[in-house]
Motif scaffolding. Sequence first.
Motif, PDB file in Angstrom:
ATOM      1  N   ALA A   1      13.979  39.095  61.227  1.00 25.15           N
ATOM      2  CA  ALA A   1      14.492  37.723  61.179  1.00 25.15           C
ATOM      3  C   ALA A   1      13.341  36.728  61.174  1.00 25.15           C
ATOM      4  CB  ALA A   1      15.416  37.467  62.365  1.00 25.15           C
ATOM      5  N   GLN A   2      12.333  36.986  61.998  1.00 24.24           N
ATOM      6  CA  GLN A   2      11.187  36.084  62.065  1.00 24.24           C
ATOM      7  C   GLN A   2      10.414  36.103  60.752  1.00 24.24           C
ATOM      8  OE1 GLN A   2      10.878  34.194  64.915  1.00 24.24           O
ATOM      9  NE2 GLN A   2       9.512  33.007  63.602  1.00 24.24           N
ATOM     10  N   GLU A   3      10.382  37.249  60.098  1.00 27.42           N
ATOM     11  CA  GLU A   3       9.709  37.356  58.804  1.00 27.42           C
ATOM     12  C   GLU A   3      10.390  36.465  57.764  1.00 27.42           C
ATOM     13  OE1 GLU A   3       8.694  40.861  55.494  1.00 27.42           O
ATOM     14  OE2 GLU A   3       9.312  41.393  57.527  1.00 27.42           O
ATOM     15  N   VAL A   4      11.709  36.423  57.805  1.00 28.18           N
ATOM     16  CA  VAL A   4      12.452  35.559  56.888  1.00 28.18           C
ATOM     17  C   VAL A   4      12.138  34.097  57.154  1.00 28.18           C
ATOM     18  CG1 VAL A   4      14.757  34.794  56.175  1.00 28.18           C
ATOM     19  CG2 VAL A   4      14.320  37.228  56.593  1.00 28.18           C
ATOM     20  N   ILE A   5      12.139  33.716  58.418  1.00 23.48           N
ATOM     21  CA  ILE A   5      11.888  32.321  58.783  1.00 23.48           C
ATOM     22  C   ILE A   5      10.483  31.897  58.364  1.00 23.48           C
ATOM     23  CG2 ILE A   5      11.603  30.758  60.746  1.00 23.48           C
ATOM     24  CD1 ILE A   5      13.871  32.376  62.132  1.00 23.48           C
ATOM     25  N   GLU A   6       9.515  32.743  58.629  1.00 24.28           N
ATOM     26  CA  GLU A   6       8.132  32.411  58.270  1.00 24.28           C
ATOM     27  C   GLU A   6       7.936  32.410  56.757  1.00 24.28           C
ATOM     28  OE1 GLU A   6       5.849  35.295  60.383  1.00 24.28           O
ATOM     29  OE2 GLU A   6       6.211  34.375  62.351  1.00 24.28           O
ATOM     30  N   GLY A   7       8.710  33.213  56.042  1.00 21.05           N
ATOM     31  CA  GLY A   7       8.582  33.282  54.595  1.00 21.05           C
ATOM     32  C   GLY A   7       9.164  32.091  53.861  1.00 21.05           C
ATOM     33  N   ASP A   8       9.906  31.247  54.568  1.00 17.88           N
ATOM     34  CA  ASP A   8      10.511  30.094  53.901  1.00 17.88           C
ATOM     35  C   ASP A   8       9.454  29.137  53.368  1.00 17.88           C
ATOM     36  OD1 ASP A   8      12.932  28.605  53.179  1.00 17.88           O
ATOM     37  OD2 ASP A   8      12.247  27.138  54.650  1.00 17.88           O
ATOM     38  N   ARG A   9       8.307  29.110  54.016  1.00 17.41           N
ATOM     39  CA  ARG A   9       7.230  28.229  53.554  1.00 17.41           C
ATOM     40  C   ARG A   9       6.757  28.628  52.153  1.00 17.41           C
ATOM     41  NH1 ARG A   9       2.526  27.315  57.777  1.00 17.41           N
ATOM     42  NH2 ARG A   9       4.396  26.566  58.871  1.00 17.41           N
ATOM     43  N   GLU A  10       6.712  29.941  51.887  1.00 22.25           N
ATOM     44  CA  GLU A  10       6.301  30.418  50.565  1.00 22.25           C
ATOM     45  C   GLU A  10       7.317  30.007  49.510  1.00 22.25           C
ATOM     46  OE1 GLU A  10       5.242  34.610  48.212  1.00 22.25           O
ATOM     47  OE2 GLU A  10       6.114  34.643  50.226  1.00 22.25           O
ATOM     48  N   ILE A  11       8.604  30.124  49.834  1.00 21.00           N
ATOM     49  CA  ILE A  11       9.643  29.722  48.896  1.00 21.00           C
ATOM     50  C   ILE A  11       9.528  28.233  48.582  1.00 21.00           C
ATOM     51  CG2 ILE A  11      12.139  29.359  48.643  1.00 21.00           C
ATOM     52  CD1 ILE A  11      12.555  32.022  50.066  1.00 21.00           C
ATOM     53  N   ASN A  12       9.305  27.431  49.603  1.00 23.49           N
ATOM     54  CA  ASN A  12       9.177  25.987  49.390  1.00 23.49           C
ATOM     55  C   ASN A  12       7.968  25.658  48.518  1.00 23.49           C
ATOM     56  OD1 ASN A  12      11.415  25.514  50.979  1.00 23.49           O
ATOM     57  ND2 ASN A  12      10.231  25.124  52.837  1.00 23.49           N
ATOM     58  N   ARG A  13       6.867  26.385  48.719  1.00 23.10           N
ATOM     59  CA  ARG A  13       5.664  26.132  47.923  1.00 23.10           C
ATOM     60  C   ARG A  13       5.908  26.464  46.451  1.00 23.10           C
ATOM     61  NH1 ARG A  13       2.253  29.286  45.746  1.00 23.10           N
ATOM     62  NH2 ARG A  13       2.933  31.123  46.908  1.00 23.10           N
ATOM     63  N   ILE A  14       6.522  27.616  46.202  1.00 17.90           N
ATOM     64  CA  ILE A  14       6.806  27.997  44.822  1.00 17.90           C
ATOM     65  C   ILE A  14       7.772  27.004  44.186  1.00 17.90           C
ATOM     66  CG2 ILE A  14       7.863  29.775  43.363  1.00 17.90           C
ATOM     67  CD1 ILE A  14       6.875  31.834  45.414  1.00 17.90           C
ATOM     68  N   TYR A  15       8.777  26.589  44.947  1.00 13.27           N
ATOM     69  CA  TYR A  15       9.731  25.599  44.431  1.00 13.27           C
ATOM     70  C   TYR A  15       9.023  24.318  43.998  1.00 13.27           C
ATOM     71  CZ  TYR A  15      12.930  21.666  44.761  1.00 13.27           C
ATOM     72  OH  TYR A  15      13.608  20.499  44.514  1.00 13.27           O
ATOM     73  N   LEU A  16       8.132  23.812  44.826  1.00 16.49           N
ATOM     74  CA  LEU A  16       7.434  22.571  44.495  1.00 16.49           C
ATOM     75  C   LEU A  16       6.532  22.750  43.277  1.00 16.49           C
ATOM     76  CD1 LEU A  16       6.533  21.280  48.080  1.00 16.49           C
ATOM     77  CD2 LEU A  16       8.244  20.329  46.509  1.00 16.49           C
ATOM     78  N   ASP A  17       5.890  23.903  43.176  1.00 22.22           N
ATOM     79  CA  ASP A  17       5.046  24.173  42.006  1.00 22.22           C
ATOM     80  C   ASP A  17       5.880  24.196  40.723  1.00 22.22           C
ATOM     81  OD1 ASP A  17       2.811  24.347  43.589  1.00 22.22           O
ATOM     82  OD2 ASP A  17       2.763  26.549  43.627  1.00 22.22           O
ATOM     83  N   LEU A  18       7.040  24.839  40.787  1.00 25.53           N
ATOM     84  CA  LEU A  18       7.904  24.922  39.605  1.00 25.53           C
ATOM     85  C   LEU A  18       8.506  23.567  39.265  1.00 25.53           C
ATOM     86  CD1 LEU A  18       9.759  28.326  40.153  1.00 25.53           C
ATOM     87  CD2 LEU A  18       7.935  27.795  38.540  1.00 25.53           C
ATOM     88  N   GLU A  19       8.825  22.797  40.272  1.00 21.48           N
ATOM     89  CA  GLU A  19       9.323  21.446  40.031  1.00 21.48           C
ATOM     90  C   GLU A  19       8.288  20.638  39.249  1.00 21.48           C
ATOM     91  OE1 GLU A  19      11.675  18.496  42.883  1.00 21.48           O
ATOM     92  OE2 GLU A  19       9.530  18.544  43.328  1.00 21.48           O
ATOM     93  N   GLN A  20       7.020  20.755  39.650  1.00 25.96           N
ATOM     94  CA  GLN A  20       5.967  20.029  38.949  1.00 25.96           C
ATOM     95  C   GLN A  20       5.791  20.549  37.530  1.00 25.96           C
ATOM     96  OE1 GLN A  20       4.290  17.272  40.276  1.00 25.96           O
ATOM     97  NE2 GLN A  20       3.829  17.107  38.075  1.00 25.96           N
ATOM     98  N   ASP A  21       5.923  21.866  37.346  1.00 23.74           N
ATOM     99  CA  ASP A  21       5.827  22.444  35.997  1.00 23.74           C
ATOM    100  C   ASP A  21       6.903  21.848  35.084  1.00 23.74           C
ATOM    101  OD1 ASP A  21       3.709  24.014  36.734  1.00 23.74           O
ATOM    102  OD2 ASP A  21       4.905  25.838  37.023  1.00 23.74           O
ATOM    103  N   CYS A  22       8.115  21.737  35.609  1.00 23.98           N
ATOM    104  CA  CYS A  22       9.207  21.173  34.809  1.00 23.98           C
ATOM    105  C   CYS A  22       8.925  19.718  34.451  1.00 23.98           C
ATOM    106  CB  CYS A  22      10.531  21.275  35.574  1.00 23.98           C
ATOM    107  SG  CYS A  22      11.167  22.951  35.775  1.00 23.98           S
ATOM    108  N   ILE A  23       8.447  18.967  35.412  1.00 23.69           N
ATOM    109  CA  ILE A  23       8.133  17.556  35.162  1.00 23.69           C
ATOM    110  C   ILE A  23       7.042  17.426  34.105  1.00 23.69           C
ATOM    111  CG2 ILE A  23       7.128  15.482  36.202  1.00 23.69           C
ATOM    112  CD1 ILE A  23       8.536  16.301  38.828  1.00 23.69           C
TER     113      ILE A  23
END
Length: 226
Positions: free
Chosen positions: A43-65
């Motif tokens: 469970a803690q691994e999932v919680i800590e991994g959310d930061r990676e998901i957010n980083r990838i999301y922001l990178d892809l958002e910028q790619d789309c823009i």
Amino acid sequence: MARNTYQSRLNQLEEDVLYLSELTAERVRFALDALEDKDERKAQEVIEGDREINRIYLDLEQDCIDLLALQQPVAGDLRFIAASFKIITDLERIGDLATNLAQYAIDAENDVYAEVDIRRIGDAALDMVDQAMDAYETEDTDLCHSVAERDDNLDTMCDNASQSIVRDLMNGDDFEGDGDLEPETALVDVRRLLLTVRDLERIGDHAVNVAARTLYMIDNDDSLLF
């Protein structure tokens, strides 16, 4: 931007969106495992991994823009970029819901209401996400409609589970586990279980959103958007 470079960036965007979907699905599966096994480490691994998901999301958002601003795409390319932009938002939110599920696993102190098969509901929601992303990758309109149709079944599963929990609670029926639980403790556990069911239903809703955006991307068909 040269046309071959532009096409390469479109292809890379698709690959990256698919990778994000695999990562978020993995996080949900880990969270379901943690709920099922009361595995605080996972469970803690999932919680800590959310930061990676957010980083990838922001990178892809910028790619789309960047693709929208630099290339000014039209027709099919425009719909692809716009759909991808929306889809990564749904995937990021699925990641947030995985974090919620992981936190519920950490907070759980008692086994309550074993008749509610959380794993079955969670697997059904994940299957919808996987199918929606398959539709995105293969541009399969039939899969888009299939995801939307399956949402009714998931909603029914979630409604039945929630109604059973509330009905038995009001009737004073015992929950699985320690029969001597204080009422306040039992209510906290029940609330957590209801929130778990709600969040799994929301994962299904995001899968439908992905299918709807994909259908629009493929055929300029907005019938699943409303």
